[in-house]
Write an enzyme that holds these catalytic residues in place. Sequence first.
Site, PDB file in Angstrom:
ATOM      1  N   ASP A  31      12.203  17.259   9.889  1.00  0.00           N
ATOM      2  CA  ASP A  31      12.917  17.556  11.319  1.00  0.00           C
ATOM      3  C   ASP A  31      14.261  17.124  11.229  1.00  0.00           C
ATOM      4  O   ASP A  31      14.699  17.119  12.211  1.00  0.00           O
ATOM      5  CB  ASP A  31      11.775  16.941  12.421  1.00  0.00           C
ATOM      6  CG  ASP A  31      12.200  15.300  12.188  1.00  0.00           C
ATOM      7  OD1 ASP A  31      12.676  15.027  11.237  1.00  0.00           O
ATOM      8  OD2 ASP A  31      11.692  14.677  12.977  1.00  0.00           O
ATOM      9  N   LYS A  46      13.397   1.274  14.524  1.00  0.00           N
ATOM     10  CA  LYS A  46      13.509   1.433  16.022  1.00  0.00           C
ATOM     11  C   LYS A  46      13.804   0.076  16.595  1.00  0.00           C
ATOM     12  O   LYS A  46      12.770  -0.460  17.254  1.00  0.00           O
ATOM     13  CB  LYS A  46      12.233   2.116  16.359  1.00  0.00           C
ATOM     14  CG  LYS A  46      12.094   3.452  15.971  1.00  0.00           C
ATOM     15  CD  LYS A  46      11.616   4.381  16.757  1.00  0.00           C
ATOM     16  CE  LYS A  46      11.625   5.954  16.044  1.00  0.00           C
ATOM     17  NZ  LYS A  46      10.904   6.178  14.916  1.00  0.00           N
ATOM     18  N   ASP A  81      18.884  15.277  14.207  1.00  0.00           N
ATOM     19  CA  ASP A  81      17.554  15.088  14.285  1.00  0.00           C
ATOM     20  C   ASP A  81      17.079  16.090  15.375  1.00  0.00           C
ATOM     21  O   ASP A  81      17.548  16.288  16.541  1.00  0.00           O
ATOM     22  CB  ASP A  81      17.374  13.514  14.703  1.00  0.00           C
ATOM     23  CG  ASP A  81      15.754  13.578  15.055  1.00  0.00           C
ATOM     24  OD1 ASP A  81      15.028  14.483  15.307  1.00  0.00           O
ATOM     25  OD2 ASP A  81      15.126  12.380  14.619  1.00  0.00           O
TER      26      ASP A  81
END
Length: 360
Positions: A111, A162, A223
């Site tokens: 992606d 994250k 992204d």
Amino acid sequence: MTEAILLVGGKGTRLRPLTMHTPKPMVPAAGVPFLTHQLARARAAGVEHIVLATSYLAEVFEPYFGDGSSLGLHLEYVTEVEPLGTGGAIRNVASRLHSAPDEPVLIFNGDILTGLDIEALVGTHRTTGADVSLHLTRVADPRAFGLVPTDATGRVQAFLEKPQTPEEIVTDQINAGAYVFNRSVIDEIPAGRPVSVERETFPGLLAAGAHLQGMVDSTYWLDLGTPQAFVRGSADLVLGRAPSPAVPGRCGDRLVLDGAEVAPDAKLTGGTVVGTGARVEPGAMVDGSTVLDGAVIEAGAVVRDSLVGAGARIGARTVLDGAVIGDRAQIGPDNELRAGARIWCDARIPQGAIRFSSDQ
Ligand code: GDD
Ligand code: MG
């Protein structure tokens, strides 16, 4: 270097609400399924064999790309029964690789739109003798990504996927989603269960003293996690800001695909794509947007930074700005949809039903 793995599965691969049934990698960007750009860039860097690791709606890839020969590639498809995570997906296709244990294998998140110099990443991998090499990029807000602090030589110090707390934000260098793995490292990932390469494999390798090398490359990088990013990426491909050998036609302000109909006084700017069988009527203005196949932009409509789904209709004088219109949705004339408006597939909005006011 001849082999690569492309990760195109997982949970978040549907582009909602644009279309319920198209996985993101197959949504057109600059006129061709997004995945085509990644495949073509890999091919241009000398990759010949690519394994697509999929877990969801896998059956749409093979009918379109086949054995890959039209792209000069040998393509194989492996579908997980249940999503195995990024690391599990990589391990799950190991048996399809031909590389020897000490040979490098490229791995790409499916992606990402990037101008990464793939050959330079492989070169870095070879010269540093790393076990794994990672493309890193710098972003203003790294919280949605994997943080990758490195030392002065580029050797990876930690991998923090994250980050949850401000203390964890130790760098603006993030994992850009392209790696070179030594084949032997792939074979060591546990088989038959979900594994996250970001949360398990990279931290585990670092703890075991493996050499992970980061290559910061500040080339184009995006992204495509949101429809808005998708629209931006498609426009950047058309404008030539994001380099891809797969853009059908010359780069410029607009890309009008065969069989599209554009009125002479309609204005198409900012990397707008008009799909096959779509129609843009007189006086309409379309800027930085993607108009998919068979959609109609009626006279005097203004469409900016928006995605108009296949077969959708945008009524006369309607304004779209930062909107996503689902396939076959019908927006009547004199509406105003801005700032993240999302219209579901097949929805109908009557004439003059919605306007936007910030009440300022
Ligand atoms: N086959 C398969 N199976 N593929 C998967 C699976 C799975 O179970 N899970 C995820 N993928 C694929 C996705 O399709 C995507 O192409 C890639 O792996 C990364 O997964 P995402 O779900 O998009 O992760 P992310 O965007 O939150 O984070 C990743 O990308 C960031 C860069 O955009 C991580 O790699 C981060 O570290 C990185 O910074
Ligand atoms: Mg992602």
